[in-house]
Design an enzyme around this catalytic site. Structure first.
Site, PDB file in Angstrom:
ATOM      1  N   TYR A 237      17.600 -22.274 106.069  1.00 44.65           N
ATOM      2  CA  TYR A 237      16.481 -21.453 106.549  1.00 44.65           C
ATOM      3  C   TYR A 237      15.382 -22.336 107.140  1.00 44.65           C
ATOM      4  O   TYR A 237      14.951 -22.135 108.275  1.00 44.65           O
ATOM      5  CB  TYR A 237      15.948 -20.639 105.373  1.00 44.65           C
ATOM      6  CG  TYR A 237      14.835 -19.673 105.704  1.00 44.65           C
ATOM      7  CD1 TYR A 237      15.065 -18.533 106.463  1.00 44.65           C
ATOM      8  CD2 TYR A 237      13.544 -19.884 105.221  1.00 44.65           C
ATOM      9  CE1 TYR A 237      14.045 -17.628 106.737  1.00 44.65           C
ATOM     10  CE2 TYR A 237      12.519 -18.987 105.482  1.00 44.65           C
ATOM     11  CZ  TYR A 237      12.768 -17.857 106.239  1.00 44.65           C
ATOM     12  OH  TYR A 237      11.750 -16.969 106.510  1.00 44.65           O
ATOM     13  N   ARG A 278      12.901 -11.624  95.906  1.00 46.25           N
ATOM     14  CA  ARG A 278      11.619 -12.300  96.081  1.00 46.25           C
ATOM     15  C   ARG A 278      10.700 -11.942  94.917  1.00 46.25           C
ATOM     16  O   ARG A 278      10.887 -10.943  94.224  1.00 46.25           O
ATOM     17  CB  ARG A 278      11.002 -11.947  97.432  1.00 46.25           C
ATOM     18  CG  ARG A 278      11.673 -12.737  98.540  1.00 46.25           C
ATOM     19  CD  ARG A 278      11.033 -12.520  99.884  1.00 46.25           C
ATOM     20  NE  ARG A 278      11.615 -11.413 100.602  1.00 46.25           N
ATOM     21  CZ  ARG A 278      11.395 -11.176 101.892  1.00 46.25           C
ATOM     22  NH1 ARG A 278      10.634 -11.968 102.587  1.00 46.25           N
ATOM     23  NH2 ARG A 278      11.959 -10.145 102.492  1.00 46.25           N
TER      24      ARG A 278
HETATM   25  P1  NAD Z   1      14.226  -8.900 106.082  1.00 49.89           P
HETATM   26  O1  NAD Z   1      15.430  -9.563 105.508  1.00 49.89           O
HETATM   27  O2  NAD Z   1      13.701  -7.675 105.432  1.00 49.89           O
HETATM   28  O3  NAD Z   1      14.451  -8.554 107.625  1.00 49.89           O
HETATM   29  C1  NAD Z   1      15.270  -9.302 108.481  1.00 49.89           C
HETATM   30  C2  NAD Z   1      16.006  -8.328 109.386  1.00 49.89           C
HETATM   31  O4  NAD Z   1      16.827  -9.065 110.292  1.00 49.89           O
HETATM   32  C3  NAD Z   1      16.922  -7.386 108.621  1.00 49.89           C
HETATM   33  O5  NAD Z   1      16.775  -6.066 109.091  1.00 49.89           O
HETATM   34  C4  NAD Z   1      18.312  -7.937 108.918  1.00 49.89           C
HETATM   35  O6  NAD Z   1      19.311  -6.943 108.837  1.00 49.89           O
HETATM   36  C5  NAD Z   1      18.116  -8.489 110.317  1.00 49.89           C
HETATM   37  N1  NAD Z   1      19.083  -9.540 110.658  1.00 49.89           N
HETATM   38  C6  NAD Z   1      19.423 -10.629 109.923  1.00 49.89           C
HETATM   39  N2  NAD Z   1      20.332 -11.365 110.583  1.00 49.89           N
HETATM   40  C7  NAD Z   1      20.579 -10.728 111.754  1.00 49.89           C
HETATM   41  C8  NAD Z   1      21.435 -10.983 112.849  1.00 49.89           C
HETATM   42  N3  NAD Z   1      22.228 -12.046 112.877  1.00 49.89           N
HETATM   43  N4  NAD Z   1      21.438 -10.107 113.886  1.00 49.89           N
HETATM   44  C9  NAD Z   1      20.631  -9.012 113.875  1.00 49.89           C
HETATM   45  N5  NAD Z   1      19.805  -8.717 112.856  1.00 49.89           N
HETATM   46  C10 NAD Z   1      19.781  -9.565 111.810  1.00 49.89           C
HETATM   47  O7  NAD Z   1      13.096 -10.024 106.147  1.00 49.89           O
HETATM   48  P2  NAD Z   1      11.556  -9.906 106.519  1.00 49.89           P
HETATM   49  O8  NAD Z   1      10.775 -10.286 105.332  1.00 49.89           O
HETATM   50  O9  NAD Z   1      11.297  -8.620 107.185  1.00 49.89           O
HETATM   51  O10 NAD Z   1      11.409 -11.093 107.573  1.00 49.89           O
HETATM   52  C11 NAD Z   1      11.329 -10.857 108.967  1.00 49.89           C
HETATM   53  C12 NAD Z   1      11.031 -12.164 109.693  1.00 49.89           C
HETATM   54  O11 NAD Z   1       9.802 -12.709 109.228  1.00 49.89           O
HETATM   55  C13 NAD Z   1      12.096 -13.224 109.481  1.00 49.89           C
HETATM   56  O12 NAD Z   1      12.280 -13.920 110.716  1.00 49.89           O
HETATM   57  C14 NAD Z   1      11.482 -14.129 108.460  1.00 49.89           C
HETATM   58  O13 NAD Z   1      11.975 -15.451 108.584  1.00 49.89           O
HETATM   59  C15 NAD Z   1      10.018 -14.053 108.811  1.00 49.89           C
HETATM   60  N6  NAD Z   1       9.180 -14.354 107.627  1.00 49.89           N
HETATM   61  C16 NAD Z   1       8.992 -13.462 106.627  1.00 49.89           C
HETATM   62  C17 NAD Z   1       8.215 -13.804 105.528  1.00 49.89           C
HETATM   63  C18 NAD Z   1       7.959 -12.847 104.387  1.00 49.89           C
HETATM   64  O14 NAD Z   1       7.282 -13.200 103.434  1.00 49.89           O
HETATM   65  N7  NAD Z   1       8.437 -11.620 104.436  1.00 49.89           N
HETATM   66  C19 NAD Z   1       7.642 -15.081 105.452  1.00 49.89           C
HETATM   67  C20 NAD Z   1       7.874 -15.970 106.475  1.00 49.89           C
HETATM   68  C21 NAD Z   1       8.628 -15.608 107.580  1.00 49.89           C
HETATM   69  N1  UDP Z   2       9.885 -16.624  91.474  1.00 46.48           N
HETATM   70  C1  UDP Z   2       9.737 -16.325  90.134  1.00 46.48           C
HETATM   71  N2  UDP Z   2      10.408 -15.235  89.629  1.00 46.48           N
HETATM   72  C2  UDP Z   2      11.187 -14.433  90.402  1.00 46.48           C
HETATM   73  C3  UDP Z   2      11.327 -14.739  91.781  1.00 46.48           C
HETATM   74  C4  UDP Z   2      10.652 -15.852  92.282  1.00 46.48           C
HETATM   75  O1  UDP Z   2       9.023 -17.009  89.400  1.00 46.48           O
HETATM   76  O2  UDP Z   2      11.748 -13.450  89.867  1.00 46.48           O
HETATM   77  C5  UDP Z   2       9.125 -17.774  92.023  1.00 46.48           C
HETATM   78  C6  UDP Z   2       9.922 -18.733  92.889  1.00 46.48           C
HETATM   79  O3  UDP Z   2      10.538 -19.739  92.123  1.00 46.48           O
HETATM   80  C7  UDP Z   2       8.854 -19.284  93.813  1.00 46.48           C
HETATM   81  C8  UDP Z   2       7.861 -18.123  93.973  1.00 46.48           C
HETATM   82  O4  UDP Z   2       8.116 -17.246  92.876  1.00 46.48           O
HETATM   83  O5  UDP Z   2       8.191 -20.354  93.222  1.00 46.48           O
HETATM   84  C9  UDP Z   2       8.024 -17.357  95.286  1.00 46.48           C
HETATM   85  O6  UDP Z   2       9.384 -17.008  95.425  1.00 46.48           O
HETATM   86  P1  UDP Z   2       9.952 -16.123  96.600  1.00 46.48           P
HETATM   87  O7  UDP Z   2      11.445 -16.119  96.462  1.00 46.48           O
HETATM   88  O8  UDP Z   2       9.274 -14.810  96.635  1.00 46.48           O
HETATM   89  O9  UDP Z   2       9.520 -16.859  97.951  1.00 46.48           O
HETATM   90  P2  UDP Z   2       9.481 -18.389  98.446  1.00 46.48           P
HETATM   91  O10 UDP Z   2       8.043 -18.630  98.691  1.00 46.48           O
HETATM   92  O11 UDP Z   2      10.020 -19.298  97.386  1.00 46.48           O
HETATM   93  O12 UDP Z   2      10.324 -18.392  99.667  1.00 46.48           O
END
Ligand code: NAD
Ligand code: UDP
Ligand code: UDP
Length: 417
Positions: A237, A278
């Site tokens: 990732y 998460r």
């Molecule tokens: P999510 O897993 O809920 O959504 C990702 C979506 O992408 C899903 O609908 C999945 O089916 C689709 N997908 C995955 N692989 C695919 C592929 N090969 N082709 C087509 N569709 C595909 O995750 P999210 O939390 O909504 O994250 C969305 C974006 O934001 C991601 O790029 C993620 O890296 C970025 N992001 C999210 C967070 C967060 O905290 N949620 C933090 C940092 C970055």
């Molecule tokens: N974590 C935790 N308990 C859980 C899931 C996650 O203590 O049930 C911790 C994990 O080890 C990390 C933080 O919470 O330190 C955030 O985890 P998450 O998977 O949400 O996102 P990350 O920031 O690690 O991508």
């Protein structure tokens, strides 16, 4: 006076923040939170014997209605009576927008916003971690299209803007098939950049704070190069997103593609996949079900959490602004995971009491092993976002967690969890 019912809790949050978006630079993206909330806290009905009761706290105006029959364990969906009203934009302002990963957590909220603002939205998703139900309330709308497609395969469409989100985001999901995660990050981004180049569309990628790895600088500014283990379990990732950024700037320099890069920090909110492992979803569901909350390690590692509506505001501002350098979008309020567990436990209890659950059980906190390469500290430095987008988070973590508790509680009541 503290709020008593779920409706009052929602109203109390509304009293603090009653709209999202901004009216800025001739671009008005404001939407009232009531309308947004009605899309994810849709009314739900439970049938037990002859009686049907409404659970949840949303307005009944929009949203797919479902009736869950406890006796037969069947759920009945009804189609829409009405779509939520969307802004009527003149042709010159209405954009054709592609959202890859639009059926995921972040994507579905972005789609809601873009639809309500009056744009034409195409969602491209392979439903690996997303679900059709997150955007099903738009299916059939003349401005909306949903395509099942994997971004690692080329895709042709004519668009003005591309929000490229497709990529699993939770550690258990992105580690489930590490090679596929790297393919999605690299080939998926290559294809979407090729599409942007051909159509001259503006391209925004959702990168991540993970590009900073287990950071040695704190808080993390955009000019920090990061500290990433390139062969560890998180590498698929972290390195995937790093190379996706490299590709993005390669297309900008070589081919003049108009790019935007958002580095997103931990975000939470309704529609987060309840099984994606998460921390926010795990803690809330565990507390609601009366199970022990699982803290990994000693719980002293930190994260800063932002609520989904703030992130969507940031993404829309970035897409429509002029900044082409990476921009951190996240909260600068840092919690230890232990503090966060305690805060979630309190909020869940508060909601349960408000909803009349007699003597909600005070859940315990247990310690599990810390995952390999789990970053120790993470906090966004959002100076650039403030200076260039005039953006900063507006939602209190408390208000956001409350909304998410209501959302999962409704799913549990409906038999979906
Ligand atoms: P999510 O897993 O809920 O959504 C990702 C979506 O992408 C899903 O609908 C999945 O089916 C689709 N997908 C995955 N692989 C695919 C592929 N090969 N082709 C087509 N569709 C595909 O995750 P999210 O939390 O909504 O994250 C969305 C974006 O934001 C991601 O790029 C993620 O890296 C970025 N992001 C999210 C967070 C967060 O905290 N949620 C933090 C940092 C970055
Ligand atoms: N974590 C935790 N308990 C859980 C899931 C996650 O203590 O049930 C911790 C994990 O080890 C990390 C933080 O919470 O330190 C955030 O985890 P998450 O998977 O949400 O996102 P990350 O920031 O690690 O991508
Ligand atoms: N691509 C796509 N849709 C388009 C245009 C391109 O999926 O509308 C894909 C294309 O198949 C290629 C990638 O994007 O795999 C990169 O395209 P580019 O034109 O930059 O490179 P080339 O096709 O010359 O390798």
């Amino acid at each position: 006076m503290s709020p008593k019912t779920a409706d009052e809790i929602a109203a109390a949050a509304d009293a603090t923040i009653h709209e999202v978006g901004y009216d800025r630079n001739g671009f008005d993206s404001r939407i009232d939170t009531k309308t947004l909330r009605s899309l994810y806290l849709a009314p739900a009905f439970i049938k037990a014997g002859a009686e049907t009761t409404n659970v949840g706290s949303a307005s009944k105006d929009y949203g797919t209605e479902s009736v869950y029959d406890k006796d037969s364990n069947k759920i009945q969906y009804t189609t829409f009576a009405k779509f939520p009203p969307v802004r009527l934009l003149p042709d010159a302002q209405r954009k054709r927008i592609l959202v890859t990963g639009g059926a995921g957590f972040v994507g579905s909220h972005l789609v809601d916003r873009l639809m309500l603002l009056g744009h034409e939205v195409t969602v491209l998703d392979n439903f690996f971690t997303g679900s059709r139900t997150t955007v099903s309330h738009w299916v059939g709308h003349p401005n909306f299209e949903m395509v099942r497609h994997d971004v690692v395969e080329p895709f042709m469409i004519e668009v003005d803007q591309i929000y490229h989100l497709a990529c699993p985001a939770s550690p258990p999901h992105y580690q489930y098939n590490a090679v596929k995660t790297i393919k999605t990050s690299f080939m998926g981004t290559l294809n979407m950049l090729g599409l942007a180049k051909r159509t001259k569309a503006r391209f925004l990628i959702t990168s991540t704070s993970e590009v900073y790895g287990d950071p040695e600088e704190h808080p993390q500014r955009e000019d920090y190069w990061g500290h990433v283990n390139c062969i560890g379990p998180r590498a698929c990732y972290d390195e995937g997103k790093r190379v996706a950024e490299t590709l993005t700037y390669g297309y900008m320099r070589q081919d003049g593609v108009d790019v935007r890069v958002a580095r997103i920090f931990n975000t939470f909110g309704p529609r987060m996949n309840p099984y994606d492992g998460r921390v926010v979803s795990n803690f809330i569901i565990q507390a609601l079900k009366g199970e022990d909350m699982t803290v990994y390690g000693d719980g002293q590692q930190t994260r800063s959490f932002q609520y989904i509506h703030d992130l969507v505001d940031g993404l829309i501002l970035l897409m429509n602004g002029e900044e082409t350098r990476p921009v951190n979008i996240g909260s600068s309020h840092e919690f230890t995971i232990m503090e966060f567990a305690e805060a979630v436990r309190d909020i869940v209890e508060e909601v349960q009491k408000a909803e009349g659950v007699p003597n909600p059980k005070r859940v315990g906190i247990i310690y599990n092993d810390i995952p390999t390469d789990d970053p120790q500290r993470r906090r966004a430095d959002t100076t650039r976002a403030k200076e260039t987008l005039d953006w900063q988070p507006r939602w209190m973590v408390r208000d956001g967690v409350r909304e998410m508790v209501l959302y999962y509680k409704q799913m549990i009541d409906q038999g979906k969890l």
